[in-house]
Design a protein around this motif. Structure first.
Motif, PDB file in Angstrom:
ATOM      1  N   ILE A  38      40.180 -15.717  15.891  1.00 49.39           N
ATOM      2  CA  ILE A  38      40.686 -15.081  17.107  1.00 49.39           C
ATOM      3  C   ILE A  38      41.724 -15.840  17.529  1.00 49.39           C
ATOM      4  CG2 ILE A  38      38.418 -14.297  17.572  1.00 49.39           C
ATOM      5  CD1 ILE A  38      39.653 -17.372  19.399  1.00 49.39           C
ATOM      6  N   TYR A  39      42.351 -15.342  18.399  1.00 54.46           N
ATOM      7  CA  TYR A  39      43.515 -16.105  18.968  1.00 54.46           C
ATOM      8  C   TYR A  39      43.810 -16.060  20.766  1.00 54.46           C
ATOM      9  CZ  TYR A  39      46.354 -11.942  19.533  1.00 54.46           C
ATOM     10  OH  TYR A  39      46.683 -10.625  19.860  1.00 54.46           O
ATOM     11  N   GLU A  40      44.452 -16.757  21.186  1.00 60.99           N
ATOM     12  CA  GLU A  40      44.941 -16.577  22.616  1.00 60.99           C
ATOM     13  C   GLU A  40      46.364 -17.105  22.610  1.00 60.99           C
ATOM     14  OE1 GLU A  40      44.067 -15.689  25.709  1.00 60.99           O
ATOM     15  OE2 GLU A  40      42.130 -14.830  24.859  1.00 60.99           O
ATOM     16  N   VAL A  41      46.998 -16.221  23.846  1.00 60.91           N
ATOM     17  CA  VAL A  41      48.211 -16.757  24.014  1.00 60.91           C
ATOM     18  C   VAL A  41      48.354 -16.828  25.376  1.00 60.91           C
ATOM     19  CG1 VAL A  41      50.888 -15.495  24.193  1.00 60.91           C
ATOM     20  CG2 VAL A  41      49.392 -15.013  22.337  1.00 60.91           C
ATOM     21  N   VAL A  42      48.703 -18.249  25.843  1.00 63.20           N
ATOM     22  CA  VAL A  42      48.894 -18.447  27.318  1.00 63.20           C
ATOM     23  C   VAL A  42      50.286 -18.660  27.848  1.00 63.20           C
ATOM     24  CG1 VAL A  42      48.035 -20.333  28.808  1.00 63.20           C
ATOM     25  CG2 VAL A  42      46.705 -19.688  26.571  1.00 63.20           C
ATOM     26  N   PRO A  43      50.715 -17.881  28.992  1.00 61.13           N
ATOM     27  CA  PRO A  43      52.130 -18.208  29.401  1.00 61.13           C
ATOM     28  C   PRO A  43      52.202 -19.402  30.213  1.00 61.13           C
ATOM     29  CG  PRO A  43      51.017 -16.624  30.470  1.00 61.13           C
ATOM     30  CD  PRO A  43      50.246 -17.012  29.553  1.00 61.13           C
ATOM     31  N   VAL A  44      53.429 -20.076  30.081  1.00 58.20           N
ATOM     32  CA  VAL A  44      53.582 -21.119  30.900  1.00 58.20           C
ATOM     33  C   VAL A  44      54.913 -21.248  31.605  1.00 58.20           C
ATOM     34  CG1 VAL A  44      53.971 -23.938  30.476  1.00 58.20           C
ATOM     35  CG2 VAL A  44      52.421 -22.782  28.980  1.00 58.20           C
ATOM     36  N   TYR A  45      54.725 -21.447  32.834  1.00 63.47           N
ATOM     37  CA  TYR A  45      55.960 -21.343  33.780  1.00 63.47           C
ATOM     38  C   TYR A  45      56.084 -22.845  34.424  1.00 63.47           C
ATOM     39  CZ  TYR A  45      54.908 -16.535  33.881  1.00 63.47           C
ATOM     40  OH  TYR A  45      54.769 -15.131  33.562  1.00 63.47           O
ATOM     41  N   HIS A  46      57.325 -23.189  34.232  1.00 59.77           N
ATOM     42  CA  HIS A  46      57.698 -24.622  34.891  1.00 59.77           C
ATOM     43  C   HIS A  46      56.842 -25.748  34.073  1.00 59.77           C
ATOM     44  CE1 HIS A  46      60.085 -22.013  37.072  1.00 59.77           C
ATOM     45  NE2 HIS A  46      59.126 -21.388  37.605  1.00 59.77           N
ATOM     46  N   ASN A  57      38.267 -18.390  29.089  1.00 53.57           N
ATOM     47  CA  ASN A  57      37.054 -17.851  29.135  1.00 53.57           C
ATOM     48  C   ASN A  57      37.070 -16.687  28.129  1.00 53.57           C
ATOM     49  OD1 ASN A  57      36.028 -19.223  31.165  1.00 53.57           O
ATOM     50  ND2 ASN A  57      36.705 -17.786  32.894  1.00 53.57           N
ATOM     51  N   ARG A  58      38.171 -16.044  27.943  1.00 55.81           N
ATOM     52  CA  ARG A  58      38.508 -14.854  26.817  1.00 55.81           C
ATOM     53  C   ARG A  58      38.269 -15.374  25.283  1.00 55.81           C
ATOM     54  NH1 ARG A  58      43.405 -10.916  26.990  1.00 55.81           N
ATOM     55  NH2 ARG A  58      44.376 -12.830  26.339  1.00 55.81           N
ATOM     56  N   LEU A  59      38.865 -16.607  25.106  1.00 52.41           N
ATOM     57  CA  LEU A  59      38.871 -17.149  24.076  1.00 52.41           C
ATOM     58  C   LEU A  59      37.241 -17.502  23.593  1.00 52.41           C
ATOM     59  CD1 LEU A  59      40.859 -20.272  22.618  1.00 52.41           C
ATOM     60  CD2 LEU A  59      38.355 -20.422  22.660  1.00 52.41           C
ATOM     61  N   ASP A  60      36.551 -18.062  24.558  1.00 53.92           N
ATOM     62  CA  ASP A  60      35.062 -18.236  24.435  1.00 53.92           C
ATOM     63  C   ASP A  60      34.441 -16.942  23.758  1.00 53.92           C
ATOM     64  OD1 ASP A  60      35.252 -21.007  24.477  1.00 53.92           O
ATOM     65  OD2 ASP A  60      34.560 -20.792  26.645  1.00 53.92           O
ATOM     66  N   ARG A  61      34.718 -15.922  24.493  1.00 56.04           N
ATOM     67  CA  ARG A  61      33.904 -14.511  24.356  1.00 56.04           C
ATOM     68  C   ARG A  61      34.407 -14.262  22.826  1.00 56.04           C
ATOM     69  NH1 ARG A  61      36.114 -13.240  29.595  1.00 56.04           N
ATOM     70  NH2 ARG A  61      37.547 -11.827  28.740  1.00 56.04           N
ATOM     71  N   SER A  62      35.530 -14.109  22.674  1.00 60.35           N
ATOM     72  CA  SER A  62      36.003 -13.721  21.360  1.00 60.35           C
ATOM     73  C   SER A  62      35.418 -14.525  20.131  1.00 60.35           C
ATOM     74  CB  SER A  62      37.521 -13.654  21.199  1.00 60.35           C
ATOM     75  OG  SER A  62      38.255 -13.032  21.854  1.00 60.35           O
ATOM     76  N   LEU A  63      35.446 -15.865  20.452  1.00 61.11           N
ATOM     77  CA  LEU A  63      34.614 -16.736  19.221  1.00 61.11           C
ATOM     78  C   LEU A  63      33.204 -16.364  19.347  1.00 61.11           C
ATOM     79  CD1 LEU A  63      36.170 -20.170  20.346  1.00 61.11           C
ATOM     80  CD2 LEU A  63      36.445 -18.912  18.050  1.00 61.11           C
ATOM     81  N   ALA A  64      32.337 -16.057  20.521  1.00 57.56           N
ATOM     82  CA  ALA A  64      31.063 -15.620  20.541  1.00 57.56           C
ATOM     83  C   ALA A  64      30.807 -14.449  19.692  1.00 57.56           C
ATOM     84  CB  ALA A  64      30.512 -15.660  21.945  1.00 57.56           C
ATOM     85  N   ALA A  65      31.654 -13.440  19.820  1.00 57.01           N
ATOM     86  CA  ALA A  65      31.571 -11.922  19.057  1.00 57.01           C
ATOM     87  C   ALA A  65      31.738 -12.332  17.650  1.00 57.01           C
ATOM     88  CB  ALA A  65      32.832 -11.352  19.788  1.00 57.01           C
ATOM     89  N   LEU A  66      32.500 -13.350  17.081  1.00 57.14           N
ATOM     90  CA  LEU A  66      32.588 -13.553  15.746  1.00 57.14           C
ATOM     91  C   LEU A  66      31.660 -14.656  15.258  1.00 57.14           C
ATOM     92  CD1 LEU A  66      35.124 -12.036  16.150  1.00 57.14           C
ATOM     93  CD2 LEU A  66      36.344 -13.606  14.614  1.00 57.14           C
ATOM     94  N   LEU A 149      37.007  -0.165  16.458  1.00 54.97           N
ATOM     95  CA  LEU A 149      36.140   0.142  17.496  1.00 54.97           C
ATOM     96  C   LEU A 149      35.687  -1.334  18.441  1.00 54.97           C
ATOM     97  CD1 LEU A 149      34.107   3.195  16.416  1.00 54.97           C
ATOM     98  CD2 LEU A 149      35.939   3.040  17.991  1.00 54.97           C
ATOM     99  N   HIS A 150      36.300  -2.345  18.071  1.00 54.91           N
ATOM    100  CA  HIS A 150      35.968  -3.480  18.834  1.00 54.91           C
ATOM    101  C   HIS A 150      37.458  -4.079  19.098  1.00 54.91           C
ATOM    102  CE1 HIS A 150      31.764  -3.967  18.392  1.00 54.91           C
ATOM    103  NE2 HIS A 150      31.846  -3.546  17.373  1.00 54.91           N
ATOM    104  N   CYS A 151      37.873  -3.460  19.833  1.00 52.51           N
ATOM    105  CA  CYS A 151      39.336  -3.931  20.571  1.00 52.51           C
ATOM    106  C   CYS A 151      39.040  -4.982  21.762  1.00 52.51           C
ATOM    107  CB  CYS A 151      40.221  -2.764  21.069  1.00 52.51           C
ATOM    108  SG  CYS A 151      40.572  -1.369  19.976  1.00 52.51           S
ATOM    109  N   GLU A 152      37.991  -5.120  22.222  1.00 49.59           N
ATOM    110  CA  GLU A 152      37.606  -6.148  23.148  1.00 49.59           C
ATOM    111  C   GLU A 152      37.613  -7.564  22.557  1.00 49.59           C
ATOM    112  OE1 GLU A 152      33.603  -5.814  21.341  1.00 49.59           O
ATOM    113  OE2 GLU A 152      35.419  -4.677  21.559  1.00 49.59           O
ATOM    114  N   ILE A 153      37.711  -7.733  21.059  1.00 48.85           N
ATOM    115  CA  ILE A 153      37.930  -8.958  20.702  1.00 48.85           C
ATOM    116  C   ILE A 153      39.275  -9.206  20.377  1.00 48.85           C
ATOM    117  CG2 ILE A 153      37.114 -10.408  18.472  1.00 48.85           C
ATOM    118  CD1 ILE A 153      34.878  -8.417  18.266  1.00 48.85           C
TER     119      ILE A 153
END
Length: 288
Positions: A38-46, A57-66, A149-153
């Motif tokens: 799984i992966y995550e992309v976090v935008p950074v401003y300044h 939170n989403r990273l944790d959900r994706s890891l749990a799903a796998l 059919l698991h686009c939520e991951i």
């Protein structure tokens, strides 16, 4: 050297910080062999991460799903992101995090004996949408949604999205708008929003779309602006007759789609609901 990548930028790999062009993984890494990660992309401003808690939170959900145990607790992930930012000193950028199941004998089933996950992180330069993009809007074509059919991951198995995005490139547009069984799902790398009669509509949060971090944010911004919001299944006809279409993602923020399949959306220009949501988005960034 890696084309388009600064070789001396600092990356993180399994506990070590090193130049990105020196980072190496095993050819038996399950992320490389199977896309098992799984992966995550976090935008950074300044120099400040935007919506970090929601991304983790989403990273944790994706890891749990796998069924991959998280290699870091929340504080550990925040520390890793902050260290990457400190080592790369880029003011506005994106932080990419990836976790795979690790290195094991090639076998479809999970390793019989658990192996350490592979943890990778890097910082990449990024320019937010330009004033011209915001003023003129973006274009799209509609295509069938042929992904799994698991686009939520938020999986690194992105071939369906890659093929969809290439269709946009081949058609010389900015994005695709995908439909499954006659109902809107999402773009190749964005969530898609419909404005009809002054109301903001979004497909429901289920296994057919990735719940973008902007999904929750757009709901918040709509409430603050007094824009009615509804999450439900949206037909192709509703999309084709929309007053406005919008797309959102970490790197696209929120932008108007002004043409679909060569036809103007609404007036063919960014609409009033977009402008109000855009103003709210900008205020959130300024408040970091």
């Amino acid at each position: 050297m890696i084309p388009g990548v600064q070789g001396d930028s600092q990356a993180y790999l399994n506990g070590d910080f090193l130049r990105i062009d020196e980072a190496r993984i095993s050819v038996l890494d399950r992320g490389f062999i199977f896309g098992d990660g799984i992966y995550e992309v976090v935008p950074v401003y300044h120099g400040k991460a935007f919506r970090m808690a929601e991304h983790l939170n989403r990273l944790d959900r994706s890891l749990a799903a796998l069924r991959i145990a998280s290699p870091h607790d929340r504080d550990g992930w925040v520390k890793l992101v902050n260290e990457l930012l400190a080592r790369n000193t880029q003011d506005t950028c994106i932080v990419y995090l990836q976790v795979t199941r690790g290195v094991a004998k090639r076998d479809h089933q999970f390793p019989a004996v658990p192996v350490p996950p592979t943890v990778f992180g890097m910082v990449s330069p990024w320019a937010p949408p330009s004033a011209a993009q915001r003023a003129s809007g973006m274009t799209a074509i509609s295509i069938p949604d042929e992904r799994w059919l698991h686009c939520e991951i938020k999986s690194v198995s992105l071939l369906g999205n890659v093929l969809a995005k290439q269709q946009a490139v081949d058609a010389q547009v900015d994005e695709v708008v995908q439909f499954r069984d006659g109902f809107l799902t999402e773009g190749a790398s964005t969530n898609v929003w419909v404005v009809s009669g002054g109301k903001l509509l979004a497909p429901p949060k289920n296994n057919l779309i990735l719940e973008g971090i902007r999904y929750g944010l757009m709901g918040e911004l709509a409430a603050e602006a007094g824009i009615p919001f509804e999450s439900r299944r949206i037909t192709r006809e509703e999309v084709e007759n929309a007053d406005e279409l919008l797309m959102s993602s970490a790197t696209k923020e929120v932008l108007p789609l002004v043409a679909l399949d060569g036809k103007p959306v609404g007036s063919g220009k960014p609409g009033p609901v977009y402008e109000r949501l855009r103003a709210g988005y900008d205020a959130r960034i300024a408040g970091l």
